[in-house]
Motif scaffolding. Sequence first.
Motif, short mmCIF file in Angstrom:
data_model
loop_
_atom_site.label_atom_id
_atom_site.label_comp_id
_atom_site.label_asym_id
_atom_site.label_seq_id
_atom_site.Cartn_x
_atom_site.Cartn_y
_atom_site.Cartn_z
N UNK A 1 0.85 -1.21 0.00
CA UNK A 1 0.00 0.00 0.00
C UNK A 1 0.88 1.26 0.00
N UNK A 2 1.81 1.27 -0.97
CA UNK A 2 2.74 2.40 -1.13
C UNK A 2 2.21 3.27 -2.27
N UNK A 3 2.14 4.57 -2.04
CA UNK A 3 1.50 5.47 -3.01
C UNK A 3 2.46 6.12 -3.99
N UNK A 4 3.75 6.22 -3.62
CA UNK A 4 4.68 6.97 -4.48
C UNK A 4 5.87 6.10 -4.84
N UNK A 5 6.48 6.40 -5.98
CA UNK A 5 7.57 5.56 -6.50
C UNK A 5 8.88 5.72 -5.72
N UNK A 6 8.95 6.75 -4.87
CA UNK A 6 10.22 7.06 -4.21
C UNK A 6 10.90 5.85 -3.54
N UNK A 7 10.12 5.08 -2.77
CA UNK A 7 10.69 3.93 -2.07
C UNK A 7 11.26 2.90 -3.04
N UNK A 8 10.58 2.73 -4.20
CA UNK A 8 11.06 1.76 -5.20
C UNK A 8 12.35 2.26 -5.85
N UNK A 9 12.42 3.57 -6.06
CA UNK A 9 13.62 4.15 -6.66
C UNK A 9 14.81 3.95 -5.71
N UNK A 10 14.56 4.15 -4.41
CA UNK A 10 15.62 3.93 -3.43
C UNK A 10 16.03 2.46 -3.41
#
Length: 454
Positions: A232-241
């Motif tokens: 339930x992650x809304x933004x790509x930031x965590x995936x980019x990290x």
Amino acid sequence: MVFPAFLFNYNFFEKRGCLKLTSLSDEVTTNEAGHLTIGGVDTLKLVSKYGSPLIAYDVSKIKSQISHFKQAFIDADVPYRVTYASKAFSAVAMYQLVAGEGLGCDVVSGGELVAALKGGMPAKRIEFHGNNKLPIELEMAVDAQIGCIVVDNFQEIAYLDKILKEKDTTISVVVRVAPGIEAETHKYISTGQENSKFGFDVHSGQAKKALKELLDNPRMNVLGVHCHIGSQIFAARGFVMAVDKMVSLLQQWHEEFGFSAKLLNLGGGFGARYVDSDAPSPAEDFVKQIIAEVKEKIAAANLEFPEIWIEPGRSLVAEAGSTLYTVGSRKDVEGVCHFVAVDGGMGDNIRPALYQAKYDAILANKPHALKEQIVTVVGKYCESGDILVKDALLPITHPGDILAVPSTGAYGYTMASNYNRNPRPAVVFCEDGQDKLIIRRETYDDLLSYDLGL
Ligand SMILES: Cc1ncc(COP(=O)(O)O)c(C=O)c1O
Ligand SMILES: N[C@H](CCC[C@H](N)C(=O)O)C(=O)O
């Protein structure tokens, strides 16, 4: 409390720019009878045919999400695999559907594995996850010669080695690592951080030790590396990290062991919309940002370009599913609260009790009627926490009304229980005005069939 009707006249306030009171019910589709429809089927007809509670999926929404994820990879012309995380909704019909759409699937138990195989999912497109895979489950996976086992811990390597020796065979594996990233989500569904129970920790050197063990084992063919940072992650930031961490790990492993990953699996976790205010990034935006980052970092590290794998579960099925309930009793405590009780509850949807998850509610027999009361929709289970929707803005309801709770397609049925000996609901697929029962309702005989007595 019943409010004066003008208070809920959206147009009155919205035109004056002083209030935006919207709910998912403003986006529903209805038929000429004014009833809520799902996949072109009248929800009242569904309930009279199959009973309630009933989980109804709009199949076209599942297909559309699948194609959004796939299209972003196709447009970028990179090698990829979309693997459906079937814990979100596991049903033989669902495996048939995703197999037909060309997806793979992720299973986390022997039960999901047999269901996937029964649904015709090609074994080579199945990956097996889990932090404590049982020896019997590993054996099933090896016997079926599934695509890969995502190895999670040292005990699993030992079990797998023993099984492969006994059977004199080999299997492909992927190393799951905990990359040390805290996803911006509920702590119960955050999995990439160092203190997660899943995967080999990178920081302490566990992951490197595991890779070495796997590379040294001639019966295990190491395809690549996996991480899953949460749900339930809304933004790509965590995936980019996560991409940054994973590629730098691959670079170290390449330098140290000459290891070249054929695949980089970034897990699932893409968010879904449960209530009007939820705004997850669209599927293609997640994928585009992931691909851009992989391209940049892989080129900088001068590594071979890996196949990019993702494992969406929730985002494929959550919004496609709605649960239909029949309204029963009500309790009004003037000035305090109003309870409207339905014929299901925490047994078919534990998420509000477990994660304080928020849902909306729609009066299926008249979704566009004036909404003039704020009520708490509760279930029939013997728990005060058996709340489905905390503050539902609804028209006045009556016993026998049909209430729809949208966005219950993920982790609803699969986390259902028989608490209070309530049978689990039926599940139906709806598409182009046709409905098909895909899981029948449990009966009292089913429930008693395990009891042996004295
Ligand atoms: C390894 C792994 N992949 C994928 C998923 C699917 O997550 P989501 O349903 O949030 O997409 C999960 C969560 O259960 C998971 O643990
Ligand atoms: N297993 C997933 C989370 C599942 C959450 C799901 N059970 C829900 O209802 O939201 C993970 O580890 O990221």
